[in-house]
Design an enzyme around this catalytic site. Sequence first.
Site, PDB file in Angstrom:
ATOM      1  N   LYS A 200      30.986  42.287  44.332  1.00 26.72           N
ATOM      2  CA  LYS A 200      30.355  40.872  44.665  1.00 26.72           C
ATOM      3  C   LYS A 200      31.311  39.636  44.697  1.00 26.72           C
ATOM      4  CE  LYS A 200      27.899  37.727  42.495  1.00 26.72           C
ATOM      5  NZ  LYS A 200      28.367  36.286  43.380  1.00 26.72           N
ATOM      6  N   GLY A 253      35.523  35.739  35.315  1.00 26.17           N
ATOM      7  CA  GLY A 253      34.568  34.407  35.653  1.00 26.17           C
ATOM      8  C   GLY A 253      34.610  33.694  34.258  1.00 26.17           C
ATOM      9  N   SER A 254      33.480  33.089  34.241  1.00 26.94           N
ATOM     10  CA  SER A 254      33.345  32.268  32.786  1.00 26.94           C
ATOM     11  C   SER A 254      33.195  33.239  31.472  1.00 26.94           C
ATOM     12  CB  SER A 254      32.246  31.392  32.937  1.00 26.94           C
ATOM     13  OG  SER A 254      31.102  31.942  33.291  1.00 26.94           O
ATOM     14  N   THR A 255      33.598  32.625  30.417  1.00 29.66           N
ATOM     15  CA  THR A 255      33.162  33.358  29.205  1.00 29.66           C
ATOM     16  C   THR A 255      31.797  33.458  28.880  1.00 29.66           C
ATOM     17  OG1 THR A 255      35.453  33.017  28.110  1.00 29.66           O
ATOM     18  CG2 THR A 255      33.591  33.308  26.599  1.00 29.66           C
ATOM     19  N   GLU A 256      30.840  32.484  29.242  1.00 35.08           N
ATOM     20  CA  GLU A 256      29.478  32.297  29.194  1.00 35.08           C
ATOM     21  C   GLU A 256      28.658  33.467  30.195  1.00 35.08           C
ATOM     22  OE1 GLU A 256      28.217  28.814  31.188  1.00 35.08           O
ATOM     23  OE2 GLU A 256      26.016  29.334  30.679  1.00 35.08           O
ATOM     24  N   GLY A 258      30.528  36.251  31.204  1.00 34.41           N
ATOM     25  CA  GLY A 258      30.900  37.460  30.386  1.00 34.41           C
ATOM     26  C   GLY A 258      30.013  38.143  29.227  1.00 34.41           C
ATOM     27  N   GLU A 275      37.730  39.538  32.390  1.00 35.75           N
ATOM     28  CA  GLU A 275      38.774  38.639  32.334  1.00 35.75           C
ATOM     29  C   GLU A 275      38.212  37.128  32.576  1.00 35.75           C
ATOM     30  OE1 GLU A 275      41.182  36.120  33.536  1.00 35.75           O
ATOM     31  OE2 GLU A 275      41.576  37.148  35.437  1.00 35.75           O
ATOM     32  N   GLU A 406      37.381  24.732  28.242  1.00 38.66           N
ATOM     33  CA  GLU A 406      38.088  24.609  29.343  1.00 38.66           C
ATOM     34  C   GLU A 406      37.473  24.010  30.447  1.00 38.66           C
ATOM     35  OE1 GLU A 406      37.118  28.633  31.731  1.00 38.66           O
ATOM     36  OE2 GLU A 406      39.052  28.790  31.665  1.00 38.66           O
TER      37      GLU A 406
HETATM   38  P1  NAI Z   1      30.629  32.254  36.825  1.00 42.22           P
HETATM   39  O1  NAI Z   1      31.150  32.901  35.586  1.00 42.22           O
HETATM   40  O2  NAI Z   1      29.238  31.706  36.738  1.00 42.22           O
HETATM   41  O3  NAI Z   1      30.808  32.823  38.247  1.00 42.22           O
HETATM   42  C1  NAI Z   1      31.876  33.946  38.316  1.00 42.22           C
HETATM   43  C2  NAI Z   1      31.131  35.127  38.999  1.00 42.22           C
HETATM   44  O4  NAI Z   1      30.012  35.582  38.187  1.00 42.22           O
HETATM   45  C3  NAI Z   1      30.721  34.766  40.422  1.00 42.22           C
HETATM   46  O5  NAI Z   1      30.521  35.723  41.312  1.00 42.22           O
HETATM   47  C4  NAI Z   1      29.005  34.475  40.128  1.00 42.22           C
HETATM   48  O6  NAI Z   1      28.237  34.798  41.104  1.00 42.22           O
HETATM   49  C5  NAI Z   1      28.811  35.604  38.976  1.00 42.22           C
HETATM   50  N1  NAI Z   1      27.728  35.472  38.048  1.00 42.22           N
HETATM   51  C6  NAI Z   1      27.273  34.286  37.653  1.00 42.22           C
HETATM   52  N2  NAI Z   1      26.336  34.398  36.860  1.00 42.22           N
HETATM   53  C7  NAI Z   1      26.069  35.846  36.861  1.00 42.22           C
HETATM   54  C8  NAI Z   1      25.109  36.597  36.017  1.00 42.22           C
HETATM   55  N3  NAI Z   1      24.109  36.130  35.231  1.00 42.22           N
HETATM   56  N4  NAI Z   1      25.431  37.937  36.208  1.00 42.22           N
HETATM   57  C9  NAI Z   1      26.279  38.512  37.195  1.00 42.22           C
HETATM   58  N5  NAI Z   1      27.193  37.631  37.731  1.00 42.22           N
HETATM   59  C10 NAI Z   1      26.952  36.371  37.598  1.00 42.22           C
HETATM   60  O7  NAI Z   1      31.610  30.801  36.816  1.00 42.22           O
HETATM   61  P2  NAI Z   1      31.270  29.518  37.717  1.00 42.22           P
HETATM   62  O8  NAI Z   1      29.674  29.133  37.395  1.00 42.22           O
HETATM   63  O9  NAI Z   1      31.633  29.579  39.128  1.00 42.22           O
HETATM   64  O10 NAI Z   1      32.147  28.427  36.902  1.00 42.22           O
HETATM   65  C11 NAI Z   1      31.987  27.810  35.589  1.00 42.22           C
HETATM   66  C12 NAI Z   1      33.159  27.746  34.758  1.00 42.22           C
HETATM   67  O11 NAI Z   1      33.769  29.154  34.333  1.00 42.22           O
HETATM   68  C13 NAI Z   1      34.221  26.955  35.494  1.00 42.22           C
HETATM   69  O12 NAI Z   1      34.290  25.732  35.250  1.00 42.22           O
HETATM   70  C14 NAI Z   1      35.685  27.707  34.521  1.00 42.22           C
HETATM   71  O13 NAI Z   1      35.658  27.132  33.234  1.00 42.22           O
HETATM   72  C15 NAI Z   1      35.002  28.943  34.236  1.00 42.22           C
HETATM   73  N6  NAI Z   1      35.476  30.214  35.339  1.00 42.22           N
HETATM   74  C16 NAI Z   1      36.698  30.854  34.976  1.00 42.22           C
HETATM   75  C17 NAI Z   1      37.499  31.630  35.758  1.00 42.22           C
HETATM   76  C18 NAI Z   1      38.439  32.549  35.309  1.00 42.22           C
HETATM   77  O14 NAI Z   1      39.027  32.966  36.133  1.00 42.22           O
HETATM   78  N7  NAI Z   1      38.353  32.905  34.083  1.00 42.22           N
HETATM   79  C19 NAI Z   1      36.950  31.793  37.282  1.00 42.22           C
HETATM   80  C20 NAI Z   1      35.559  30.806  37.431  1.00 42.22           C
HETATM   81  C21 NAI Z   1      35.097  30.084  36.688  1.00 42.22           C
END
Ligand code: NAI
Length: 503
Positions: A200, A253-256, A258, A275, A406
């Site tokens: 996804k 993605g985000s730690t939250e 994760g 990651e 972050e």
């Molecule tokens: P996110 O963690 O919500 O999104 C990343 C992925 O997870 C996207 O594909 C999203 O659709 C998916 N996702 C979201 N909620 C989910 C759930 N409940 N179950 C399964 N998949 C889910 O990150 P977001 O909202 O785009 O960004 C928020 C913050 O996260 C950023 O400000 C940044 O601090 C951090 N982040 C860190 C990243 C990294 O590479 N470590 C990458 C992107 C964001």
Amino acid sequence: MDGNDSGLTSLSATVRQFLSQPKKALINGKWQAAQAGQTFEVLNPATGEVIARVADCQKADVDQAVQAARKAFDGGPWRRMSPADRGKILWKIGDLIQANLEDLAQIESLDNGKPIAVARAADVVLAADLFRYMAGWATKIEGESISLSVPYTPDAEYHAYTRKEPIGVVAQIIPWNFPLLMAAWKLGPVLATGCTVVLKVAEETPLSGLRLAEICQEAGLPDGVLNLLTGFGESCGAPLAAHPLVDKVAFTGSTEVGKLIVRAAANDLKKVTLELGGKSPNIILNDADLDIAIPGAASAIFFNHGQTCCAGSRLFVQDKVYDKVVEGISKIAQEIKIGPGLDPTTQMGPLVSQVQLDRVSSFLRSGEEQGARATCGGKRNGDKGYFVQPTVLVDTHEQMRVYQEEIFGPVLVAMPFKDVDDELIRRANDSVYGLAAGVFSSNLSSAHRLAARLRAGTVWVNCYNIFDAALPFGGYKQSGWGREMGHEVLKNYLETKSVCMSV
Ligand code: NAI
Ligand code: MG
């Protein structure tokens, strides 16, 4: 460039055609609309305008995609294919990425906002390289032969060995900061090990992943091995992470989120690798070569607009050079040319979305309210698109949100320090994260001693943000579980089976 079109006129005919076609999900080798028929808009972050519509995949689509991956794993030609043939397909994917470099760079720059020059030189090239590196591993996945000395059967003899077997159906969920490269980091190893996958992509940046899936088909990947979904986190990612037929979830993605993934996977104890975020310390010692350290620290935070999980966002500078370093980085920040990603002269594009602009802006406000001072930047750039000025914050302290959390934008928090052993190590490691760290020093012993004491998955010395398909990457503490890249990543997708035979 025409200021009104934010570079759209520079798009190639093939990219225009790609954008004009309906964007569907890839399930079992077929491109299909979401079952509910819904779509959502993909926006150009430089203008906020719609550039494409993609399928809004939901639970029913997730189920269909997982079933397809399950069938392709359990019964398809993929498992019977020789490792060499799997490797050839991976190598071909790498070649096709390279052959489509310009189109992929344009798509990435348009969708994510990053400068086209960066997309060409880094994202696309690294993605091609990753597939080729992993192509080599397909034929090098080996178990061991093990001599036993079973104490309760002293007279018996055994022939024992281990087999490395693909873990099965893998759900992969990736973010928007390096859309193509994150897809490559995830798909390369999963395909090398012989797993099947439902990927996804992020709702903000689905386009390069869709193009990559076409490339994978063109390279000869059998139907059902890669299934690609476009959709939102809660309605598509969550049911994918919780699906009972999935054996393993790999998330970036985000730690939250994760933590939500871990909970979703807990029901049936799926394997999980993560990651996640970071707040990485970047350290400049008094003896550093400032001609290297100042631009190094600037690019550590400003690369990809600070939307990098390993961004060097907490800068610790030793007292004697602190003023000079802050001045030097601020000067670089002021000279960065901000503009649409597709403009070839742009050095920093927009943030990816309105949500990220709001988030970064709220961090800037909170920094100001808590007493931090911006030596440069500090505000949104212009009033169209999601641009933020590169910012250096000083007069900061450890209780500030900008210090602890972050920000994921081009915002550096700078602090002076005096003593390395008693003070710096404690402060640098004082974070819930542990993804990366940087050290700038001309003293080899100081640099190696620091590298050993920093609790981070990567330590860069006199450089920053250097990535290679062969070098493992991942986090200590709340920055994640497991490693991406290198041969280490193969572990994420392999089970070890012990076979013991009486002979
Ligand atoms: P996110 O963690 O919500 O999104 C990343 C992925 O997870 C996207 O594909 C999203 O659709 C998916 N996702 C979201 N909620 C989910 C759930 N409940 N179950 C399964 N998949 C889910 O990150 P977001 O909202 O785009 O960004 C928020 C913050 O996260 C950023 O400000 C940044 O601090 C951090 N982040 C860190 C990243 C990294 O590479 N470590 C990458 C992107 C964001
Ligand atoms: Mg989110």
